[in-house]
Design an enzyme around this catalytic site. Structure first.
Site, PDB file in Angstrom:
ATOM      1  N   LEU A   6       0.696  -1.179   0.057  1.00  0.00           N
ATOM      2  CA  LEU A   6      -0.046   0.059  -0.037  1.00  0.00           C
ATOM      3  C   LEU A   6       0.690   1.266  -0.036  1.00  0.00           C
ATOM      4  O   LEU A   6       0.407   2.374   0.232  1.00  0.00           O
ATOM      5  CB  LEU A   6      -1.021   0.036   0.993  1.00  0.00           C
ATOM      6  CG  LEU A   6      -1.813  -1.268   1.147  1.00  0.00           C
ATOM      7  CD1 LEU A   6      -2.671  -1.216   2.637  1.00  0.00           C
ATOM      8  CD2 LEU A   6      -2.735  -1.363   0.015  1.00  0.00           C
ATOM      9  N   CYS A   7       2.248   1.151  -0.605  1.00  0.00           N
ATOM     10  CA  CYS A   7       3.081   2.318  -0.299  1.00  0.00           C
ATOM     11  C   CYS A   7       3.081   3.018  -1.695  1.00  0.00           C
ATOM     12  O   CYS A   7       2.690   2.411  -2.842  1.00  0.00           O
ATOM     13  CB  CYS A   7       4.485   1.626  -0.092  1.00  0.00           C
ATOM     14  SG  CYS A   7       5.944   2.852  -0.067  1.00  0.00           S
ATOM     15  N   GLY A   8       3.265   4.236  -1.725  1.00  0.00           N
ATOM     16  CA  GLY A   8       3.526   5.205  -3.007  1.00  0.00           C
ATOM     17  C   GLY A   8       4.561   4.472  -3.961  1.00  0.00           C
ATOM     18  O   GLY A   8       4.416   4.968  -5.131  1.00  0.00           O
TER      19      GLY A   8
END
Length: 174
Positions: free
Chosen positions: A52-54
């Site tokens: 769920l990281c950029g």
């Protein structure tokens, strides 16, 4: 010249290192274990990841890097971690996410701590040997064919960057 190159590497978020061999056995997301020692003889790029990281789009570049160099001996190992509160809640969800969204077929560890006193022994050994600690998701650690840490990069350096490809290629020739 060496000092200049080291300064250049550091300014681009990379560190060139020479350390003692670093070992690590991770729990595999598929069950069983992933022993980094089994990949000796070729370079290994270990990347702490999060779904769920950029920077999650870097999974695509990780797979391209793996596909480009695997027949020459490179192994890329993804190590999902929730240390920065950006990972899915179960290994099954992570595995499904990686397979469906990115079609990953590289070795994938189970969700693993990478920072602090509870970090996996591999990351503790890298920190002790080199001072490098993941400061966010998608930090990269390149091991030589004999297991020494030869380079580290932060999140901003993409897996298919010229810096990482050059470092991998140097290890493939060594």
């Amino acid at each position: 010249m060496r000092a200049f190159l080291l300064g250049l590497l550091v300014s681009f978020g990379a560190t060139a290192l020479n350390s003692a061999p670093v070992n690590g056995v991770f729990q595999s997301i598929d069950g069983g274990s992933l022993d980094l020692g089994a990949y000796r003889g070729g370079p290994v790029l270990v990347v702490n990841t999060a779904s769920l990281c950029g920077f999650t789009g870097q999974y695509e570049d990780m797979q391209v890097l793996y596909d480009t160099y695997r027949d020459k001996g490179l192994t890329v190992v993804a190590v999902p971690s929730n240390d920065f509160n950006q990972e899915l809640s179960s290994a099954a969800e992570v595995k499904d996410f990686c397979e469906v969204r990115f079609d990953l077929d590289m070795p994938l560890a189970d969700i693993t701590p990478v920072t602090g006193q509870g970090a996996h022994p591999f990351f503790l050994a890298v920190a002790k040997e080199t001072g490098f600690v993941p400061r966010w998701n998608f930090n990269k650690i390149l091991l030589s064919p004999t297991g020494e840490v030869v380079g580290t990069w932060g999140s901003l350096t993409k897996p298919m960057s010229s810096a990482i490809r050059s470092a991998v290629e140097a290890q493939l020739q060594g």
